[in-house]
Motif scaffolding. Structure first.
Motif, short mmCIF file in Angstrom:
data_model
loop_
_atom_site.label_atom_id
_atom_site.label_comp_id
_atom_site.label_asym_id
_atom_site.label_seq_id
_atom_site.Cartn_x
_atom_site.Cartn_y
_atom_site.Cartn_z
N LYS A 271 0.85 -1.19 0.00
CA LYS A 271 0.00 0.00 0.00
C LYS A 271 0.89 1.24 0.00
O LYS A 271 1.83 1.33 0.79
N THR A 272 0.58 2.18 -0.87
CA THR A 272 1.50 3.32 -1.04
C THR A 272 0.86 4.67 -0.72
O THR A 272 1.53 5.70 -0.83
N GLY A 273 -0.41 4.71 -0.35
CA GLY A 273 -1.03 5.98 0.02
C GLY A 273 -1.63 6.72 -1.15
O GLY A 273 -2.08 6.11 -2.13
N GLU A 274 -1.61 8.04 -1.08
CA GLU A 274 -2.26 8.84 -2.13
C GLU A 274 -1.52 10.15 -2.37
O GLU A 274 -0.78 10.63 -1.51
N SER A 275 -1.78 10.71 -3.54
CA SER A 275 -1.25 12.03 -3.88
C SER A 275 -2.12 12.62 -4.98
O SER A 275 -2.44 11.95 -5.97
N ILE A 276 -2.49 13.88 -4.80
CA ILE A 276 -3.40 14.56 -5.72
C ILE A 276 -2.81 15.93 -6.06
O ILE A 276 -2.50 16.71 -5.16
N LEU A 277 -2.68 16.21 -7.33
CA LEU A 277 -2.16 17.49 -7.79
C LEU A 277 -3.30 18.34 -8.35
O LEU A 277 -4.07 17.89 -9.20
N ILE A 278 -3.37 19.58 -7.88
CA ILE A 278 -4.35 20.54 -8.39
C ILE A 278 -3.58 21.62 -9.14
O ILE A 278 -2.67 22.25 -8.58
N GLN A 279 -3.93 21.83 -10.40
CA GLN A 279 -3.35 22.92 -11.20
C GLN A 279 -4.45 23.94 -11.45
O GLN A 279 -5.50 23.63 -12.03
N THR A 280 -4.23 25.16 -11.02
CA THR A 280 -5.26 26.19 -11.11
C THR A 280 -5.30 26.80 -12.51
O THR A 280 -4.35 26.66 -13.29
N PRO A 281 -6.38 27.48 -12.84
CA PRO A 281 -6.47 28.10 -14.17
C PRO A 281 -5.33 29.07 -14.48
O PRO A 281 -4.96 29.24 -15.64
N LYS A 282 -4.75 29.69 -13.45
CA LYS A 282 -3.65 30.62 -13.67
C LYS A 282 -2.28 29.97 -13.49
O LYS A 282 -1.26 30.66 -13.42
N GLY A 283 -2.27 28.65 -13.38
CA GLY A 283 -1.00 27.93 -13.37
C GLY A 283 -0.36 27.68 -12.03
O GLY A 283 0.77 27.20 -11.95
N GLN A 284 -1.08 27.96 -10.93
CA GLN A 284 -0.53 27.61 -9.63
C GLN A 284 -0.71 26.12 -9.38
O GLN A 284 -1.58 25.47 -9.96
N THR A 285 0.10 25.58 -8.46
CA THR A 285 0.06 24.15 -8.17
C THR A 285 -0.16 23.91 -6.69
O THR A 285 0.44 24.58 -5.83
N ILE A 286 -1.02 22.94 -6.40
CA ILE A 286 -1.31 22.52 -5.03
C ILE A 286 -1.14 21.01 -4.99
O ILE A 286 -1.79 20.30 -5.75
N LEU A 287 -0.26 20.52 -4.11
CA LEU A 287 -0.08 19.07 -4.00
C LEU A 287 -0.64 18.61 -2.66
O LEU A 287 -0.14 18.97 -1.60
N VAL A 288 -1.70 17.80 -2.75
CA VAL A 288 -2.35 17.25 -1.56
C VAL A 288 -1.79 15.85 -1.34
O VAL A 288 -2.07 14.93 -2.12
N ASP A 289 -0.97 15.71 -0.31
CA ASP A 289 -0.36 14.42 0.05
C ASP A 289 0.67 13.97 -0.99
O ASP A 289 0.71 14.47 -2.11
N ALA A 290 1.50 12.99 -0.56
CA ALA A 290 2.59 12.55 -1.44
C ALA A 290 2.95 11.09 -1.25
O ALA A 290 4.05 10.68 -1.60
N GLY A 291 2.02 10.30 -0.72
CA GLY A 291 2.26 8.87 -0.61
C GLY A 291 3.42 8.52 0.31
O GLY A 291 3.93 9.35 1.05
N LYS A 292 3.83 7.26 0.25
CA LYS A 292 4.95 6.77 1.07
C LYS A 292 6.30 7.20 0.50
O LYS A 292 6.39 7.55 -0.69
N PRO A 293 7.36 7.13 1.31
CA PRO A 293 8.68 7.51 0.80
C PRO A 293 9.09 6.76 -0.47
O PRO A 293 9.75 7.33 -1.35
N ILE A 294 8.70 5.50 -0.58
CA ILE A 294 9.12 4.68 -1.72
C ILE A 294 8.64 5.21 -3.06
O ILE A 294 9.25 4.96 -4.09
N VAL A 295 7.54 6.00 -3.06
CA VAL A 295 7.02 6.52 -4.33
C VAL A 295 7.42 7.97 -4.57
O VAL A 295 6.99 8.58 -5.56
N GLY A 296 8.27 8.52 -3.71
CA GLY A 296 8.74 9.89 -3.92
C GLY A 296 9.38 10.11 -5.28
O GLY A 296 9.03 11.05 -5.99
N PRO A 297 10.31 9.24 -5.70
CA PRO A 297 10.90 9.41 -7.03
C PRO A 297 9.87 9.33 -8.16
O PRO A 297 10.00 10.04 -9.17
N LEU A 298 8.88 8.46 -8.01
CA LEU A 298 7.84 8.36 -9.03
C LEU A 298 7.03 9.65 -9.12
O LEU A 298 6.75 10.15 -10.22
#
Length: 330
Positions: A64-91
Motif C-alpha cells: 500500500k502506497t497511500g495517495e497524492s493529488i495534484l491541483i493545477q489552477t487556471p492561472k498555473g498555480q500548483t497545489i499538492l495534496v499528500d505525497a504517498g509513502k517515501p518509496i514513491v517519492g521518485p515516481l
C-alpha cells in the motif's frame, strides 16, 4: 378549441421553466469521458482547473502506497495534496517533471501518516516549495514524520496550520474552505492521548474547493464519526460534484449517510490496493461514477467551472486483492 389553447399555454409555461429548473440542480454538466494514457499527462487545458489523481505504483514490491493529488489552477498555480509513502517519492517527482512542474506553490498534507507525507522527503529536495498548509499535530514517534519536519526546518519553509473555518482565496473564482480539523487543534489538544491511527486520521485536513459552479471535497483519512460531525455542521454544503472517498475507500469511512449527503457525480478512490468492492458499490448506488487508481491508473479531471471532463489511463478491470499478497512495512 379552448382546451387546446389551455394545453398550449401550459406547455409554453413548462418550457420556460425548464432552463430555470436545470440551473437549480447541483450537478456539473457531464463532460468527456475518455481512456487515453497519453492525454492524462498532456500539458493542455490552459485556463481550466486540472486535478491529477496519481497512481502510486511501488517500483519493486506490492504494498500500500497511500495517495497524492495534484491541483493545477487556471492561472498555473500548483497545489499538492499528500505525497504517498517515501518509496514513491521518485515516481511522484517523475510525474511532476513530465507535467513541467518545478514549483509546488502549496503543499497540503492531510495528516502526518507516512503514506501521506513520505513522498515529500524526495520532493522537498527536487522541487521549489512555496508554502506548506499543514495540520497542527506532530507525530514524533514516526521516523518519516521526523525526517519530514527536519527538512522543513532545514530549508526554512513557510508553514501555516489550517483549521475549520479557514478560507483561502487561491485566485479569482477558486476558493478553498477548510472544514476539518476542528478549530483550536494543537499538540496540546492531544497531549494526554495515545496517538492511535484513528485519532491521527480523524484530524485530517478536509477541505471544499469551489471553482465557479463546480465543487470538490477532499477528505484525507477521516472515519465515519467525523463524517457524521461534518454532516451535522455543514449539511447540504457537503453536496459536491466530486468527492475523494475518505481513507482510501476503506470500510472505516464512506458511511451511507455521508455518501447520500455528498451525493457526488464523480468519486475518486485513491488506492493501489483494494480488498473490498462494497464502498464502490455504495457510491455507484447513489448514482456516482467511481474511479479507483488501482483499476483506472492515473486519472485527470478538467473543469471549466461548469463541465467536468474525466480522462483515465487504463480501462477499468475490478479485481480485488488478497491481504496475504501485501508486502507492507506498517
Amino acid at each position: 378549441m379552448r382546451v387546446t389553447r389551455r394545453v398550449a399555454f401550459l406547455i409554453a409555461i413548462i418550457l420556460c421553466f425548464i432552463p430555470f429548473l436545470a440551473s437549480c440542480t447541483n450537478e456539473a454538466d457531464a463532460g468527456v469521458r475518455e481512456v487515453n494514457a497519453e492525454a492524462v499527462f498532456a500539458n493542455d487545458g490552459d485556463g481550466d482547473l486540472i486535478i491529477h489523481f496519481f497512481h502510486l505504483l511501488p517500483p519493486d514490491r506490492f504494498e500500500k502506497t497511500g495517495e497524492s493529488i495534484l491541483i493545477q489552477t487556471p492561472k498555473g498555480q500548483t497545489i499538492l495534496v499528500d505525497a504517498g509513502k517515501p518509496i514513491v517519492g521518485p515516481l511522484l517527482d517523475e510525474y511532476l517533471t513530465e507535467l513541467n512542474i518545478e514549483k509546488i506553490d502549496y503543499v497540503m498534507p492531510s495528516h502526518p501518516h507516512s503514506d501521506h507525507i513520505g513522498g515529500f522527503l524526495t520532493l522537498f529536495e527536487t522541487k521549489e516549495i512555496g508554502k506548506i498548509i499543514d495540520v497542527n499535530l506532530p507525530l514524533d514517534e514516526s521516523n518519516v514524520y521526523n525526517d519530514y519536519k527536519k527538512l522543513i526546518d532545514e530549508k526554512d519553509f513557510t508553514v501555516e496550520y489550517a483549521e475549520e473555518g479557514d478560507v483561502y482565496e487561491i485566485e479569482k473564482d477558486l476558493t478553498i474552505e477548510v472544514l476539518n480539523p476542528p478549530k483550536g487543534t494543537s499538540p496540546e489538544t492531544y497531549a494526554f492521548a495515545n496517538l492511535t491511527a484513528g485519532i491521527v486520521n480523524d484530524i485530517s485536513l478536509v477541505f471544499k474547493l469551489t471553482y465557479k459552479e463546480n465543487t470538490f471535497l477532499f477528505t484525507g483519512d477521516i472515519y465515519s464519526g467525523v463524517e457524521n460531525s461534518l454532516i451535522k455542521k455543514y449539511g447540504e454544503e457537503l453536496d459536491v460534484d466530486v468527492v475523494v472517498a475518505p481513507h482510501h475507500g476503506l470500510g472505516t469511512s464512506s458511511s451511507k449517510k455521508f455518501i447520500e449527503t455528498t451525493n457526488p457525480q464523480i468519486t475518486f478512490i485513491p488506492t493501489n490496493v483494494l480488498f473490498d468492492l462494497t464502498v464502490i458499490e455504495n457510491y455507484e448506488a447513489q448514482g456516482s461514477e467511481v474511479y479507483v487508481s488501482k483499476f483506472d491508473g492515473n486519472v485527470k479531471l478538467v473543469s471549466n467551472g461548469k463541465q467536468i471532463d474525466v480522462i483515465s489511463e487504463t480501462e477499468s478491470e475490478r479485481v480485488v486483492d488478497s491481504e496475504d499478497d501485501i508486502d507492507d512495512e506498517e
